[in-house]
Design a protein around this motif. Structure first.
Motif, PDB file in Angstrom:
ATOM      1  N   LEU A 168       9.019   1.220   3.140  1.00 42.43           N
ATOM      2  CA  LEU A 168       8.658   2.536   2.618  1.00 42.43           C
ATOM      3  C   LEU A 168       8.321   2.459   1.132  1.00 42.43           C
ATOM      4  CD1 LEU A 168       8.432   5.614   2.989  1.00 42.43           C
ATOM      5  CD2 LEU A 168      10.853   5.762   2.357  1.00 42.43           C
ATOM      6  N   LEU A 169       9.158   1.766   0.354  1.00 42.12           N
ATOM      7  CA  LEU A 169       8.913   1.655  -1.080  1.00 42.12           C
ATOM      8  C   LEU A 169       7.612   0.922  -1.370  1.00 42.12           C
ATOM      9  CD1 LEU A 169      12.530   0.866  -2.358  1.00 42.12           C
ATOM     10  CD2 LEU A 169      11.272   3.011  -2.612  1.00 42.12           C
ATOM     11  N   GLU A 170       7.284  -0.062  -0.542  1.00 42.46           N
ATOM     12  CA  GLU A 170       6.004  -0.757  -0.699  1.00 42.46           C
ATOM     13  C   GLU A 170       4.844   0.177  -0.379  1.00 42.46           C
ATOM     14  OE1 GLU A 170       6.429  -4.131   1.853  1.00 42.46           O
ATOM     15  OE2 GLU A 170       7.132  -5.451   0.223  1.00 42.46           O
ATOM     16  N   LYS A 171       5.025   1.000   0.638  1.00 40.59           N
ATOM     17  CA  LYS A 171       3.955   1.904   1.062  1.00 40.59           C
ATOM     18  C   LYS A 171       3.632   2.947  -0.003  1.00 40.59           C
ATOM     19  CE  LYS A 171       2.414   4.538   5.081  1.00 40.59           C
ATOM     20  NZ  LYS A 171       1.342   3.575   5.391  1.00 40.59           N
ATOM     21  N   ILE A 172       4.667   3.420  -0.700  1.00 42.58           N
ATOM     22  CA  ILE A 172       4.428   4.425  -1.743  1.00 42.58           C
ATOM     23  C   ILE A 172       4.321   3.788  -3.130  1.00 42.58           C
ATOM     24  CG2 ILE A 172       5.404   6.357  -0.460  1.00 42.58           C
ATOM     25  CD1 ILE A 172       8.024   5.985  -1.836  1.00 42.58           C
ATOM     26  N   ARG A 173       4.102   2.470  -3.143  1.00 41.60           N
ATOM     27  CA  ARG A 173       3.777   1.691  -4.344  1.00 41.60           C
ATOM     28  C   ARG A 173       4.881   1.711  -5.405  1.00 41.60           C
ATOM     29  NH1 ARG A 173      -0.839   4.406  -3.111  1.00 41.60           N
ATOM     30  NH2 ARG A 173      -0.641   5.867  -4.847  1.00 41.60           N
ATOM     31  N   LEU A 174       6.120   1.706  -4.946  1.00 40.11           N
ATOM     32  CA  LEU A 174       7.243   1.650  -5.881  1.00 40.11           C
ATOM     33  C   LEU A 174       7.909   0.285  -5.909  1.00 40.11           C
ATOM     34  CD1 LEU A 174       9.001   5.102  -5.305  1.00 40.11           C
ATOM     35  CD2 LEU A 174       7.129   4.526  -6.850  1.00 40.11           C
TER      36      LEU A 174
END
Length: 500
Positions: A168-174
């Motif tokens: 999820l964090l990768e998907k929202i670029r965090l």
């Protein structure tokens, strides 16, 4: 023509004007005319030959840039034009950085310099890797809340609930190559204040002005948490009538419109400078305001906030996640919602201004409703029997034993009620007592009003001071014939003396 963002006039040359050239290079470029007065009128430059030889070298050696230096002649009067192009890399003068803003030059330091250097590097503050953070610093409950809200908003795919925290964090670029960005800590961190100072919202309840602070609270945590805890705190302790922050379309004749208060909080959380001071909310008798550090984007003014304007978030990653969760939109409509909500409720126009390096947003109550509420509240509350108030207040000794703090919260929340009771029954002006003897003294009078058999030790525990201090307050109140003791220390009681 007048001096502006990209024009500067000088009668003669001084090496200090290298700062102006530096400021132009770091901003949008500009032109300095040497040999013109403040009105742009030619004055003639006697040493133009020497300057034409020395200026290009001075600029190159001190700033590391090249500028066009041209000599002009009008009606026999000489002047020099220095044309400065904008640079994509930071330009400094002897280790100091300057910037052209409007028609003035400013030196950048601290947070301003940090943001400038990041911008020149193609980064924003929230997009930087936080080397000291790991996935253990991410709060799972905040992630779950985001997923639920994002699914409800329809701005993310339906399968995000199946993703792991890393995915999820990768998907929202965090997350970048397994490392968390600052935005991840601000949005989902277990303890953002461990990494950055002042990730908090301070809320104060004031009377008619800033000198009349009645009580305050501080909420801290990540953005997901603050979006819940701050509204809850406002409803629990600061607003006369609780409002439903979930019902964004609900607008009723109340103290403040829900959409306006929510947008004020969201704007402050999303657009603040996170290396500056904490967000501050002030609730007054007649208005509510919120302040966050960080000025408007370059080229935007406060008047434009009343109309359609382009969204230019200071923290684009944080803004994007809040958009995906449905908290904000991406069209720069936050301030418009504040103005529109207040207009629909018939309230005075909100005020948005620059103050102390930040943005202050203020919404006002309806003056007519406010007056009615104050009169009605005073009449209604003053007709309550003291026994009824005592019943609400509860048994002091029991609450002290349990170590709770609700007594003093109740006392502060009913400050006006007690003030009116003291005035009507005893002719005493609470403000006079407070001004003469201090805040703790007037609280002592109120506690005696609630429970005339209360001891100095019990008062001290409630007010967070020693018994000795309370005995001192009581001594001054007795000496000034405000209170007196009836009967012995054990088995007796206190009496408030009516004013003659």
């Amino acid at each position: 023509m007048s001096e502006s963002q990209n024009i500067e006039w000088k009668r003669s040359w001084h090496d200090d004007y290298l700062k102006w050239i530096c400021g132009f290079a770091n901003a949008v470029g500009g032109t300095i005319y040497i040999g013109k007065d403040d009105d742009g009128v030619l004055t003639h430059l006697e040493n133009h030959k020497a300057l034409m030889e020395s200026l290009p070298n001075k600029i190159r050696e001190n700033l590391g840039i090249i500028c066009d230096v041209n000599l002009h002649d009008e009606a026999g009067k000489k002047y020099i034009e220095i044309r400065v192009n904008p640079y994509s890399v930071p330009v400094s003068l002897r280790g100091r950085y300057y910037y052209r803003s409007g028609s003035s030059k400013m030196e950048m330091t601290g947070n301003t310099l940090n943001e400038f250097l990041l911008k020149k590097a193609g980064k924003t503050w929230d997009d930087v890797i936080e080397e000291g953070a790991s996935l253990d610093d991410i709060d799972d409950n905040s992630i779950k809340t985001f997923v639920k809200d994002a699914l409800k908003s329809g701005r993310m795919p339906n399968d995000i609930g199946e993703l792991s925290t890393v995915e999820l964090l990768e998907k929202i670029r965090l997350l970048d190559h397994g490392k968390l960005k600052r935005a991840a800590i601000i949005l989902f961190g277990k303890d953002p204040n461990r990494f950055y100072p002042n990730i908090k919202v301070k809320i104060g309840r004031f009377g008619v002005n800033d000198a009349d602070l009645r009580f305050q609270e501080v909420e801290e945590g990540n953005i997901i948490e603050l979006l819940k805890t701050v509204p809850n705190q406002l409803n629990y302790k600061f607003f006369t009538k609780p409002i439903d922050f979930e019902g964004l379309l609900r607008i009723e004749k109340d103290e403040y419109p829900v959409p306006a208060v929510r947008e004020m909080l969201l704007n402050a959380l999303v657009h603040r400078s996170y290396m500056g001071s904490m967000i501050q909310m002030r609730v007054y008798d007649d208005k509510l305001n919120i302040w966050n550090e960080g000025l408007l984007p370059e080229g935007m003014d406060f008047e434009s906030l009343k109309h359609h304007h382009i969204s230019r978030p200071r923290n684009p990653l944080i803004a994007d996640v809040c958009f995906k969760a449905g908290y904000i939109d991406s069209w720069g409509r936050g301030t418009l919602k504040i103005y529109e909500a207040c207009k629909e409720m018939g309230l005075p126009e909100p005020e948005i201004i620059s103050m102390d390096g930040g943005i202050l947003v203020t919404v006002y109550k309806d003056p007519n409703i406010q007056a009615t509420q104050q009169v009605g509240s005073t009449l209604e509350d003053s007709t309550k029997s003291i026994e009824q108030i005592q019943k609400e207040f509860g048994l002091l000794s029991d609450r002290i034993t349990l170590g709770k703090e609700t007594n003093i919260d109740f006392l502060r929340a009913n400050y006006g009620v007690f003030s009116e009771e003291v005035r009507k029954k005893f002719g005493r002006n609470s403000d006079e007592i407070r001004t003469k003897f201090g805040e703790k003294s007037i609280y002592t009078v109120f506690l005696i009003l609630l429970n005339n058999s209360i001891s100095a030790n019990e008062i001290g525990k409630l007010l967070g001071v020693t018994q000795r201090s309370i005995e001192k307050y009581i001594g001054t109140l007795k000496k000034d014939s405000i209170i007196e003791r009836v009967g012995p220390d054990k088995g007796g009681h206190w009496k408030i003396i009516p004013k003659k």
